[in-house]
Design a protein around this motif. Structure first.
Motif, short mmCIF file in Angstrom:
data_model
loop_
_atom_site.label_atom_id
_atom_site.label_comp_id
_atom_site.label_asym_id
_atom_site.label_seq_id
_atom_site.Cartn_x
_atom_site.Cartn_y
_atom_site.Cartn_z
N ASN A 19 9.42 6.19 10.14
CA ASN A 19 8.04 5.37 9.58
C ASN A 19 8.18 4.06 9.66
OD1 ASN A 19 6.36 7.91 8.81
ND2 ASN A 19 8.07 8.23 7.81
N ARG A 20 7.93 3.54 10.95
CA ARG A 20 8.00 2.10 11.12
C ARG A 20 6.56 1.79 11.47
NH1 ARG A 20 12.88 0.64 14.65
NH2 ARG A 20 14.50 1.82 13.23
N ILE A 21 5.86 0.81 10.81
CA ILE A 21 4.74 0.23 11.19
C ILE A 21 4.75 -1.07 12.07
CG2 ILE A 21 2.18 -0.39 10.36
CD1 ILE A 21 2.60 1.55 8.11
N ALA A 48 0.83 -1.19 -0.13
CA ALA A 48 0.05 0.01 -0.14
C ALA A 48 1.01 1.17 0.06
CB ALA A 48 -0.81 -0.01 1.30
N CYS A 49 2.13 1.25 0.82
CA CYS A 49 2.73 2.21 0.96
C CYS A 49 3.46 2.75 -0.55
CB CYS A 49 3.85 1.96 2.02
SG CYS A 49 5.24 3.53 1.77
N ARG A 50 3.83 1.49 -1.14
CA ARG A 50 4.64 1.90 -2.49
C ARG A 50 3.39 2.19 -3.52
NH1 ARG A 50 7.39 -3.62 -4.82
NH2 ARG A 50 8.99 -3.08 -3.11
N SER A 51 2.21 1.81 -3.28
CA SER A 51 0.96 2.28 -4.26
C SER A 51 1.12 3.73 -4.35
CB SER A 51 -0.13 1.59 -4.10
OG SER A 51 -0.87 1.95 -3.04
N GLY A 104 5.35 5.83 -2.03
CA GLY A 104 6.39 5.53 -0.74
C GLY A 104 7.26 4.54 -1.04
N GLN A 105 8.52 4.20 0.03
CA GLN A 105 9.21 3.16 0.00
C GLN A 105 8.96 2.27 0.95
OE1 GLN A 105 13.02 4.84 0.36
NE2 GLN A 105 13.05 6.13 -1.76
N ALA A 106 9.13 1.01 0.45
CA ALA A 106 8.91 -0.11 1.33
C ALA A 106 10.29 -1.10 1.36
CB ALA A 106 7.80 -0.98 0.99
N ARG A 107 10.86 -0.79 2.21
CA ARG A 107 12.32 -1.54 2.28
C ARG A 107 12.26 -2.82 2.71
NH1 ARG A 107 13.35 3.35 4.57
NH2 ARG A 107 13.67 2.80 6.64
N PHE A 164 9.08 -1.71 7.37
CA PHE A 164 9.83 -0.80 7.47
C PHE A 164 9.18 -0.04 6.05
CE2 PHE A 164 12.00 -3.21 10.46
CZ PHE A 164 12.56 -2.36 11.46
N VAL A 165 8.71 0.94 6.32
CA VAL A 165 8.04 1.92 5.17
C VAL A 165 8.03 3.16 5.39
CG1 VAL A 165 6.41 0.00 4.59
CG2 VAL A 165 5.74 2.00 6.20
N GLN A 166 8.26 3.93 4.25
CA GLN A 166 8.29 5.56 4.46
C GLN A 166 7.38 6.02 3.18
OE1 GLN A 166 12.52 6.24 4.12
NE2 GLN A 166 12.10 7.98 5.71
N PRO A 167 6.01 6.45 3.80
CA PRO A 167 4.76 6.78 2.86
C PRO A 167 5.39 8.26 2.76
CG PRO A 167 4.15 6.30 4.95
CD PRO A 167 5.54 5.79 5.21
#
Ligand SMILES: [Zn+2]
Length: 265
Positions: free
Chosen positions: A254-256, A70-73, A76-79, A91-94
């Motif tokens: 931004n950690r979920i 979802a973050c990538r969509s 954002g970045q999803a590492r 570990f995502v960075q929306p």
């Protein structure tokens, strides 16, 4: 190995890691996990317990992929995703917009919502009815536990306690209304208060699991509050500057986080 985690595999360009402590807790928990649920000769109960424990983490993993994709969509970045004893961390960075952050958060629990009919139908198919599993019927008990675990994860995770998904959802919703700093302050304060009460309750009742979970939630909520303070201190004049704004964003991790509690006892 990265920071004590083993890389399991890579899917959709996202690396999945397993923290070493997962094994430690698994060895301790698996024998207790399905005790009194599964029956049979020799290792049969242990095998079913192990299968249930692994299925729990499979659900957590799909949930984390929900966050990551979802973050990538939304650009954002999803590492990577790390699985550890308390669940999973994506570990995502929306992009720092409330809508993008909101979608990156709610997509995780939405996976569990979609799994509700899947696990209910699977439970029905095992026996051809919705009757409760009888002692000794391992596949029936397994399907029953899986259905409850998914629903339990969903409900627990959506409690409005930061950093649980429910608390982060509240934060993202408040962001629309009162701005990011206030939203984060309010959400993390709620997390801190609830964690404080849970620590007290854990000490009084001697419930180690509750204590560990409460301390973890408290620490994360404290970090959230500190982040809000850092953002609040930023001089708005500099904040308008593109580089300073970028630095402020980097300051915010931004950690979920997800914890899996109710079905671990
Ligand atoms: Zn989540």
């Amino acid at each position: 190995m990265v920071n004590g985690s083993i890389k399991l595999f890579r899917l959709f360009g996202i690396d999945v890691f397993l923290h070493w402590s997962w094994f430690l807790v698994a060895v301790f928990l698996i024998p207790r996990f399905g005790s009194g649920q599964f029956y049979g000769p020799g290792n049969t109960p242990m095998l079913w317990s192990t299968l249930l424990y692994l299925s729990l983490f499979a659900i957590v993993l799909v949930h984390e992929f929900g966050h990551a994709l979802a973050c990538r969509s939304v650009g954002g970045q999803a590492r990577h995703i790390v699985l550890w004893p308390l669940g999973g961390v994506a570990f995502v960075q929306p992009p720092q917009r409330p809508g993008a952050v909101l979608w990156s958060i709610v997509a995780g629990p939405l996976v569990n919502v979609m799994l509700v009919p899947v696990t209910v139908i699977a439970y029905y198919l095992v026996r051809g009815s919705f009757e409760l599993p009888a002692a000794g019927s391992n596949p029936h008990m397994f399907a029953f536990s899986l259905m409850l675990m998914n629903a339990g994860l969903l409900v627990f995770n959506m409690l409005p306690i930061y950093p649980l998904d429910g608390g982060q959802t509240l934060m993202a919703l408040l962001w629309f209304v009162v701005g990011r700093v206030k939203a984060l302050k309010v959400a993390s304060m709620i997390g801190l208060v609830v964690a404080g009460a849970a620590v007290l309750l854990g000490v009084i009742s001697g419930d180690i699991w509750m204590l560990v979970l409460a301390l973890f939630v408290g620490m994360q909520a404290f970090n959230g509050f500190r982040t809000a303070m850092v953002l609040a201190r930023m001089d708005p004049r500099y904040y308008d500057d593109r580089h300073a704004k970028r630095a402020a964003e980097d300051e915010v991790e931004n950690r979920i986080h997800d914890q899996i509690d109710p079905w671990r006892r």
